[in-house]
Design a protein around this motif. Structure first.
Motif, PDB file in Angstrom:
ATOM      1  N   ARG A 108       5.099   1.140  -2.899  1.00  0.00           N
ATOM      2  CA  ARG A 108       5.674   1.147  -4.154  1.00  0.00           C
ATOM      3  C   ARG A 108       4.958   0.839  -5.475  1.00  0.00           C
ATOM      4  NH1 ARG A 108       9.826  -3.258  -2.404  1.00  0.00           N
ATOM      5  NH2 ARG A 108       9.965  -3.427  -4.628  1.00  0.00           N
ATOM      6  N   VAL A 109       3.749  -0.481  -4.930  1.00  0.00           N
ATOM      7  CA  VAL A 109       3.524  -0.390  -6.542  1.00  0.00           C
ATOM      8  C   VAL A 109       2.327   1.501  -7.169  1.00  0.00           C
ATOM      9  CG1 VAL A 109       1.037  -1.668  -7.274  1.00  0.00           C
ATOM     10  CG2 VAL A 109       3.223  -2.877  -5.881  1.00  0.00           C
ATOM     11  N   LEU A 110       1.583   1.889  -5.792  1.00  0.00           N
ATOM     12  CA  LEU A 110       1.214   2.307  -6.302  1.00  0.00           C
ATOM     13  C   LEU A 110       1.713   3.943  -7.173  1.00  0.00           C
ATOM     14  CD1 LEU A 110      -0.938   2.325  -3.174  1.00  0.00           C
ATOM     15  CD2 LEU A 110      -1.480   1.971  -5.108  1.00  0.00           C
ATOM     16  N   GLU A 111       3.172   4.331  -6.409  1.00  0.00           N
ATOM     17  CA  GLU A 111       3.579   5.020  -6.940  1.00  0.00           C
ATOM     18  C   GLU A 111       3.894   4.646  -8.700  1.00  0.00           C
ATOM     19  OE1 GLU A 111       7.638   6.280  -7.807  1.00  0.00           O
ATOM     20  OE2 GLU A 111       6.613   4.509  -7.865  1.00  0.00           O
ATOM     21  N   SER A 112       4.439   3.042  -8.835  1.00  0.00           N
ATOM     22  CA  SER A 112       4.897   3.051  -9.792  1.00  0.00           C
ATOM     23  C   SER A 112       3.956   4.041 -10.357  1.00  0.00           C
ATOM     24  CB  SER A 112       5.414   1.803  -9.780  1.00  0.00           C
ATOM     25  OG  SER A 112       5.563   0.341 -11.178  1.00  0.00           O
ATOM     26  N   ALA A 113       2.812   3.047 -10.706  1.00  0.00           N
ATOM     27  CA  ALA A 113       1.286   2.596 -11.295  1.00  0.00           C
ATOM     28  C   ALA A 113       1.442   4.172 -11.802  1.00  0.00           C
ATOM     29  CB  ALA A 113       0.223   2.038 -10.905  1.00  0.00           C
ATOM     30  N   ALA A 114       1.841   5.299 -11.176  1.00  0.00           N
ATOM     31  CA  ALA A 114       1.080   6.474 -11.445  1.00  0.00           C
ATOM     32  C   ALA A 114       2.193   6.892 -12.118  1.00  0.00           C
ATOM     33  CB  ALA A 114       1.149   7.234  -9.900  1.00  0.00           C
ATOM     34  N   PRO A 130      -5.849   0.359 -16.230  1.00  0.00           N
ATOM     35  CA  PRO A 130      -6.579  -0.670 -16.156  1.00  0.00           C
ATOM     36  C   PRO A 130      -6.727  -1.362 -18.083  1.00  0.00           C
ATOM     37  CG  PRO A 130      -7.428  -0.211 -14.987  1.00  0.00           C
ATOM     38  CD  PRO A 130      -6.600   0.884 -14.912  1.00  0.00           C
ATOM     39  N   ASN A 131      -6.858  -2.187 -18.002  1.00  0.00           N
ATOM     40  CA  ASN A 131      -7.571  -3.027 -19.585  1.00  0.00           C
ATOM     41  C   ASN A 131      -8.516  -3.484 -19.438  1.00  0.00           C
ATOM     42  OD1 ASN A 131      -8.415  -4.584 -22.342  1.00  0.00           O
ATOM     43  ND2 ASN A 131      -6.034  -4.007 -22.778  1.00  0.00           N
ATOM     44  N   ARG A 132     -10.015  -2.359 -20.349  1.00  0.00           N
ATOM     45  CA  ARG A 132     -11.078  -2.967 -19.772  1.00  0.00           C
ATOM     46  C   ARG A 132     -11.450  -3.932 -20.817  1.00  0.00           C
ATOM     47  NH1 ARG A 132     -15.290  -2.062 -18.793  1.00  0.00           N
ATOM     48  NH2 ARG A 132     -16.639  -0.716 -18.208  1.00  0.00           N
ATOM     49  N   ALA A 133     -11.005  -4.326 -21.369  1.00  0.00           N
ATOM     50  CA  ALA A 133     -11.276  -5.509 -22.178  1.00  0.00           C
ATOM     51  C   ALA A 133     -11.031  -6.776 -21.025  1.00  0.00           C
ATOM     52  CB  ALA A 133     -10.618  -5.669 -23.808  1.00  0.00           C
ATOM     53  N   ALA A 134     -10.375  -6.795 -20.960  1.00  0.00           N
ATOM     54  CA  ALA A 134      -9.303  -7.748 -20.414  1.00  0.00           C
ATOM     55  C   ALA A 134      -9.688  -7.802 -18.523  1.00  0.00           C
ATOM     56  CB  ALA A 134      -7.688  -7.635 -19.811  1.00  0.00           C
ATOM     57  N   ALA A 145       2.475  -6.254 -15.929  1.00  0.00           N
ATOM     58  CA  ALA A 145       3.030  -6.589 -16.062  1.00  0.00           C
ATOM     59  C   ALA A 145       4.441  -5.476 -16.116  1.00  0.00           C
ATOM     60  CB  ALA A 145       3.136  -7.606 -16.858  1.00  0.00           C
ATOM     61  N   ASP A 146       4.104  -4.733 -16.413  1.00  0.00           N
ATOM     62  CA  ASP A 146       5.348  -3.527 -16.393  1.00  0.00           C
ATOM     63  C   ASP A 146       5.539  -2.849 -14.857  1.00  0.00           C
ATOM     64  OD1 ASP A 146       5.525  -3.624 -19.246  1.00  0.00           O
ATOM     65  OD2 ASP A 146       4.183  -2.172 -19.224  1.00  0.00           O
ATOM     66  N   ILE A 147       4.518  -2.950 -14.417  1.00  0.00           N
ATOM     67  CA  ILE A 147       4.152  -2.283 -13.323  1.00  0.00           C
ATOM     68  C   ILE A 147       5.480  -3.261 -11.569  1.00  0.00           C
ATOM     69  CG2 ILE A 147       3.238  -2.373 -11.112  1.00  0.00           C
ATOM     70  CD1 ILE A 147       1.092  -0.547 -13.016  1.00  0.00           C
ATOM     71  N   ALA A 148       4.809  -4.683 -12.209  1.00  0.00           N
ATOM     72  CA  ALA A 148       5.558  -5.622 -11.336  1.00  0.00           C
ATOM     73  C   ALA A 148       7.126  -6.412 -11.930  1.00  0.00           C
ATOM     74  CB  ALA A 148       4.536  -7.332 -12.375  1.00  0.00           C
ATOM     75  N   LYS A 149       7.149  -5.580 -13.059  1.00  0.00           N
ATOM     76  CA  LYS A 149       8.548  -5.247 -13.095  1.00  0.00           C
ATOM     77  C   LYS A 149       9.660  -4.151 -12.665  1.00  0.00           C
ATOM     78  CE  LYS A 149       9.891  -6.670 -17.891  1.00  0.00           C
ATOM     79  NZ  LYS A 149       9.602  -4.888 -18.540  1.00  0.00           N
ATOM     80  N   GLY A 202      -1.894  -6.511  -9.071  1.00  0.00           N
ATOM     81  CA  GLY A 202      -3.287  -6.590  -8.449  1.00  0.00           C
ATOM     82  C   GLY A 202      -4.065  -6.821  -7.566  1.00  0.00           C
ATOM     83  N   PHE A 203      -3.800  -6.937  -6.676  1.00  0.00           N
ATOM     84  CA  PHE A 203      -3.390  -6.936  -5.437  1.00  0.00           C
ATOM     85  C   PHE A 203      -4.220  -5.644  -4.510  1.00  0.00           C
ATOM     86  CE2 PHE A 203      -2.596 -11.405  -4.058  1.00  0.00           C
ATOM     87  CZ  PHE A 203      -3.662 -12.452  -5.540  1.00  0.00           C
ATOM     88  N   VAL A 204      -3.069  -5.019  -5.038  1.00  0.00           N
ATOM     89  CA  VAL A 204      -2.842  -3.404  -4.744  1.00  0.00           C
ATOM     90  C   VAL A 204      -3.706  -2.967  -5.182  1.00  0.00           C
ATOM     91  CG1 VAL A 204      -1.362  -1.903  -4.574  1.00  0.00           C
ATOM     92  CG2 VAL A 204      -0.770  -3.683  -4.075  1.00  0.00           C
ATOM     93  N   LEU A 205      -3.907  -2.724  -6.896  1.00  0.00           N
ATOM     94  CA  LEU A 205      -4.579  -1.907  -7.164  1.00  0.00           C
ATOM     95  C   LEU A 205      -6.123  -2.251  -6.961  1.00  0.00           C
ATOM     96  CD1 LEU A 205      -2.350  -0.969  -8.306  1.00  0.00           C
ATOM     97  CD2 LEU A 205      -2.635  -1.195 -10.448  1.00  0.00           C
ATOM     98  N   ASN A 206      -6.403  -3.057  -6.973  1.00  0.00           N
ATOM     99  CA  ASN A 206      -7.682  -3.283  -6.790  1.00  0.00           C
ATOM    100  C   ASN A 206      -8.229  -3.833  -5.257  1.00  0.00           C
ATOM    101  OD1 ASN A 206      -8.219  -4.043  -9.108  1.00  0.00           O
ATOM    102  ND2 ASN A 206      -7.568  -6.135  -9.609  1.00  0.00           N
ATOM    103  N   SER A 207      -7.288  -2.766  -4.611  1.00  0.00           N
ATOM    104  CA  SER A 207      -7.244  -3.672  -2.599  1.00  0.00           C
ATOM    105  C   SER A 207      -8.448  -4.537  -2.841  1.00  0.00           C
ATOM    106  CB  SER A 207      -7.905  -2.540  -2.311  1.00  0.00           C
ATOM    107  OG  SER A 207      -8.861  -1.269  -3.126  1.00  0.00           O
ATOM    108  N   THR A 208      -7.911  -5.629  -3.611  1.00  0.00           N
ATOM    109  CA  THR A 208      -8.508  -6.685  -2.978  1.00  0.00           C
ATOM    110  C   THR A 208      -8.889  -7.029  -1.405  1.00  0.00           C
ATOM    111  OG1 THR A 208      -7.421  -7.803  -4.783  1.00  0.00           O
ATOM    112  CG2 THR A 208      -8.330  -9.218  -3.306  1.00  0.00           C
ATOM    113  N   PRO A 209     -10.021  -7.640  -0.630  1.00  0.00           N
ATOM    114  CA  PRO A 209     -10.430  -7.556   0.088  1.00  0.00           C
ATOM    115  C   PRO A 209      -9.171  -9.121   0.685  1.00  0.00           C
ATOM    116  CG  PRO A 209     -12.020  -7.939  -0.699  1.00  0.00           C
ATOM    117  CD  PRO A 209     -11.099  -6.888  -1.636  1.00  0.00           C
ATOM    118  N   GLY A 210      -9.271  -9.525   1.979  1.00  0.00           N
ATOM    119  CA  GLY A 210      -8.640 -10.801   2.391  1.00  0.00           C
ATOM    120  C   GLY A 210      -6.962 -10.751   2.263  1.00  0.00           C
ATOM    121  N   LYS A 211      -6.147  -9.427   1.853  1.00  0.00           N
ATOM    122  CA  LYS A 211      -5.202 -10.044   1.591  1.00  0.00           C
ATOM    123  C   LYS A 211      -4.315  -8.955   2.234  1.00  0.00           C
ATOM    124  CE  LYS A 211      -4.951 -13.322  -1.504  1.00  0.00           C
ATOM    125  NZ  LYS A 211      -4.483 -14.491  -1.788  1.00  0.00           N
TER     126      LYS A 211
END
Lengths: 334, 334
Positions: B45-51, B57-61, B13-17, B27-36
DNA sequence: TTGAAAGCGATACCAT
DNA sequence: ATGGTATCGCTTTCAA
């Protein structure tokens, strides 16, 4: 006869439905939540149902809800995996298991060739290592949600203050002194991972020798694969050294082997004492004198520290001197 | 210069914001979800922000949401922890890491004194062991949500079909045969955990000896702590045995040691060959001939099998014969 | 190409 | 003594 659901996992909701109470109540019983009064009757029925249905709480859900993983990660140096160490880990795992924690061990700290460290993937509550972690490692742990780290970042590992480290080295020297040796050498291993521990042991040995009025020669690293052990033995012998304190039993075997190959008699021409009492010590010919530590007690203490970090519970047992003693064999006794 | 949040963990959510998109997109970007289809601009921009934010990512979640842990648990026998095995595990971990899986190893299967097995606490997707698991173990795994188990329950472990097992044993025998030995013995270790592997190796050795027209005497277990190794050596020598095939290097050292203590010359009076090429093989005096296997290749295959079980992806590499060879040293060469 | 929203299953707070 | 229920952070389906 437990009926295990073939398809879907058993959830707390299943138990709630089975017993006829709410999921909350089930949770209270299963976690024996303090401050909650559950009648003995329902408690029993819930437990019975859980057992009958083969309920296993879902880790991920529990971790997510409580915000912790109940995993303690122990980062070991490459080698330190002797049988005695293994037994210690079992003991540590047992103590931690009683407190609901799982002990996971990772063989080495430095990620080799792109293996992400387990703390990133497991998100343990506590990470315990043998040496201080680098700032990068600490950052990656923090980012992964690790709450506590030992040794504390910034703190030095200070092996020399750990129990058994100085004792073992001192006992090696004492043993040689008692046997009449007055000029000794200290042999180390070429292993960057272990430098801190080696230094601590070597320092303790040197210091003890000085206290006893013995002469020591400079520390040398030996490796049976190059000529360094043969060279060391030659230099030592020419130098009047009659006994060698080895960092561990592998090093002791290397030294003893080089001595034998050089035509020296062990221990008459050169006595050798190792450390850890690993299998090679008793298998070698001649069997190697060594130091045996009660590492189980150490593991117990380590587990207590881990629980302290994780739960804030007090460290009960103390960092007392471990039961450490010389196992005298023919490599010194002749 | 990454700014790591001191207090709260960085969430998607922090990244999204930060980026100004929805959490889903992140999520789509970080997991490079296929078909998206995500525009290259936002993806960057997402990757840059994440870095920059130091997102992990939270394992448990993640586990909870996808219903799998992405953990593969490897259950090892007590001992098999030599350095070569260690290197193999690294290789296996590397392959698995590329597929997003974490490899966790558990030293032993049987829960000693109430340590719950890691599969209960970690809930791995796949459990891989060296021997078949008991029905109870399988049940507890299933209840813990383990999806795949190897060896498959009900299947026998069939070590003899694993690559390298028969090869190694055969090469031990071949080596002795080439050196002219015609009457040999097989030495095992008293270790219940390893019985299956020992049997497989011993059987392969015996069979090979027979093929070559060599004579063999009955298998004996040795232990340096009781008198069994001394007795075995005496019996073998009296019986005209000139060489011993040992289950591993520890056993080889035990036998060689007993022979030397008995005044026999190794290898002139009794030759010994071990297996695994562990450190003791080169440290022992005389150095022990042994078998070195490319266990790294084996680990790679094992990882492929694990991924097959976990993701259903095809097993590409094949169970080919491993690069296995004799390391001839003085315990056979003289 | 992106967003909204419904879970996943256990925990724990707040009611009753 | 017990029950609702919001919450944890991510994944993923369905809409827009």
């Amino acid at each position: 006869m437990p009926e295990v659901a073939a398809s879907r996992r058993v959830t707390s909701a299943d138990i709630a439905k089975d017993v006829g109470v709410s999921r909350a109540t089930v949770g209270f019983v299963l976690n024996s939540t303090p401050g909650k009064k559950i009648s003995e009757a329902t408690r029993a029925r819930v437990l019975e149902s859980a057992a009958r249905l083969g309920y296993q709480p879902n880790r991920a859900a529990a971790d997510l809800a409580r915000g912790r993983s109940k995993i303690i990660l122990l980062v070991l140096p490459d080698r330190l995996l002797g049988p005695s160490m293994q037994a210690s880990l079992d003991e540590g795992a047992r103590v931690l298991a009683e407190a609901g924690y799982a002990l996971v061990t990772q063989p080495q700290a430095r990620p080799l060739g792109g293996i992400p460290p387990l703390w990133e993937t497991l998100g343990p509550d506590v990470v315990i290592g043998w040496t201080t972690f680098t700032p990068e490692e600490v950052m990656s742990m923090r980012a992964a949600g690790v709450r506590r780290i030992r040794p504390r970042p910034g703190e030095s590992a200070r092996y020399d203050q750990a129990p058994g480290v100085a004792e073992g080295a001192r006992m090696q020297v004492d043993h040689l002194h008692e046997l009449g040796h007055r000029r000794i050498a200290v042999a180390a291993l070429n292993d960057p991972q272990m430098i801190e521990l080696q230094r601590s042991r070597a320092d303790a040995a040197m210091q003890r020798a000085e206290e006893l009025g013995m002469e020591t020669v400079a520390l040398r690293s030996v490796d049976h694969r190059d000529g360094s052990s043969a060279e060391a033995v030659r230099i030592w012998h020419d130098d009047g050294v009659t006994a060698v304190v080895a960092y561990n039993d592998d090093v002791a075997a290397t030294v003893a082997g080089a001595a034998i190959e050089a035509g020296l008699r062990v221990p008459q021409d050169l006595a050798v004492i190792g450390h850890d009492d690993s299998p090679i010590a008793s298998l070698f010919v001649p069997p190697l004198s060594s130091i045996r530590m009660d590492t189980v007690e150490a593991a117990r203490y380590l587990a207590a520290v881990a629980l302290h970090e994780a739960d804030g519970r007090p460290v009960t047992s103390t960092w007392t001197a471990l039961d450490t003693r010389v196992v005298a064999r023919r490599s010194t006794l002749g």
